[in-house]
Design an enzyme around this catalytic site. Structure first.
Site, PDB file in Angstrom:
ATOM      1  N   HIS A 137       0.841  -1.201   0.000  1.00 37.38           N
ATOM      2  CA  HIS A 137       0.000   0.000   0.000  1.00 37.38           C
ATOM      3  C   HIS A 137       0.880   1.258   0.000  1.00 37.38           C
ATOM      4  O   HIS A 137       0.642   2.189  -0.768  1.00 37.38           O
ATOM      5  CB  HIS A 137      -0.921  -0.010   1.225  1.00 37.38           C
ATOM      6  CG  HIS A 137      -1.705   1.230   1.414  1.00 37.38           C
ATOM      7  ND1 HIS A 137      -2.959   1.415   0.862  1.00 37.38           N
ATOM      8  CD2 HIS A 137      -1.421   2.379   2.081  1.00 37.38           C
ATOM      9  CE1 HIS A 137      -3.401   2.619   1.187  1.00 37.38           C
ATOM     10  NE2 HIS A 137      -2.484   3.216   1.932  1.00 37.38           N
ATOM     11  N   GLU A 138       1.896   1.268   0.850  1.00 38.84           N
ATOM     12  CA  GLU A 138       2.800   2.425   0.896  1.00 38.84           C
ATOM     13  C   GLU A 138       3.569   2.560  -0.413  1.00 38.84           C
ATOM     14  O   GLU A 138       3.804   3.678  -0.885  1.00 38.84           O
ATOM     15  CB  GLU A 138       3.744   2.334   2.094  1.00 38.84           C
ATOM     16  CG  GLU A 138       3.044   2.373   3.447  1.00 38.84           C
ATOM     17  CD  GLU A 138       2.073   3.534   3.606  1.00 38.84           C
ATOM     18  OE1 GLU A 138       2.314   4.635   3.063  1.00 38.84           O
ATOM     19  OE2 GLU A 138       1.046   3.348   4.299  1.00 38.84           O
ATOM     20  N   HIS A 169       1.524   4.431  -2.807  1.00 41.46           N
ATOM     21  CA  HIS A 169       1.637   5.893  -2.694  1.00 41.46           C
ATOM     22  C   HIS A 169       2.861   6.402  -3.451  1.00 41.46           C
ATOM     23  O   HIS A 169       2.814   7.452  -4.097  1.00 41.46           O
ATOM     24  CB  HIS A 169       1.717   6.336  -1.225  1.00 41.46           C
ATOM     25  CG  HIS A 169       0.423   6.238  -0.492  1.00 41.46           C
ATOM     26  ND1 HIS A 169      -0.750   6.803  -0.952  1.00 41.46           N
ATOM     27  CD2 HIS A 169       0.119   5.656   0.687  1.00 41.46           C
ATOM     28  CE1 HIS A 169      -1.723   6.565  -0.086  1.00 41.46           C
ATOM     29  NE2 HIS A 169      -1.228   5.863   0.919  1.00 41.46           N
TER      30      HIS A 169
END
Length: 175
Positions: A45-46, A49
């Site tokens: 998920h990071e 980003h």
């Protein structure tokens, strides 16, 4: 598909984040040291980003642009409302400070609304990376998806809280 992004350990829990200024993914101790499906989901998920910034994803650019305004607005909102209520006893014109305070507070809702597509998109990117990269088995992917969905729901809850608080302020002060 992006390069030059470092991964570092950061202390604490739930401190995982991507720092666009330094181009660093920071993973908390519990995520950095783990191979659990939840930790892999969070790390991906990071990374999502990081990809958003690299590809110029519009909502994340907008969110980054309004952070200073949102921080300022939320810091002065309550003092303005309080000052407006107190000073309105001298002159009703001061009551307008209450409305300015409410407007400043509403920036937090705007921020939350812009954050929703950013977070959902990062999670979609994470799921795609996990599936396409063969990082987890089919059964493990289910666990990662559940973790990412639960994390996304915290942003939905934060948005609902900001909306409820704004409505509360409007009901209390919005004659």
């Amino acid at each position: 598909g992006i390069y030059g992004v470092r991964i570092e350990r950061v202390s604490g829990n739930l401190t995982d984040h991507f720092g666009p200024r330094t181009n660093v993914i920071r993973l908390s101790d519990s995520v950095y040291d783990s191979t659990s499906t939840a930790s892999i989901g969070v790390a991906c998920h990071e990374a999502g980003h990081a990809v958003q910034y690299a590809q110029g994803y519009a909502p994340i650019k907008l969110r980054a642009a309004i952070i200073p305004l949102t921080n300022f607005g939320t810091k002065i909102a309550w003092p303005l409302m309080l000052l407006g209520v107190v000073l309105s006893s001298m002159s009703y014109a001061f009551y307008n400070l209450v409305y300015v305070g409410i407007a400043c507070f509403s920036l937090s809702l705007v921020f939350q609304l812009i954050t929703l597509p950013v977070e959902f998109n990062a999670s979609r990117r994470a799921v795609a990376a996990i599936e396409q990269g063969g990082i987890l088995t089919q059964d493990e992917q289910i666990g990662a998806r559940k973790t990412l969905k639960a994390a996304a729901m915290t942003y939905v809850a934060a948005t609902a809280v900001a909306l409820a608080q704004l409505m509360r302020l409007l009901i209390i002060f919005g004659r």
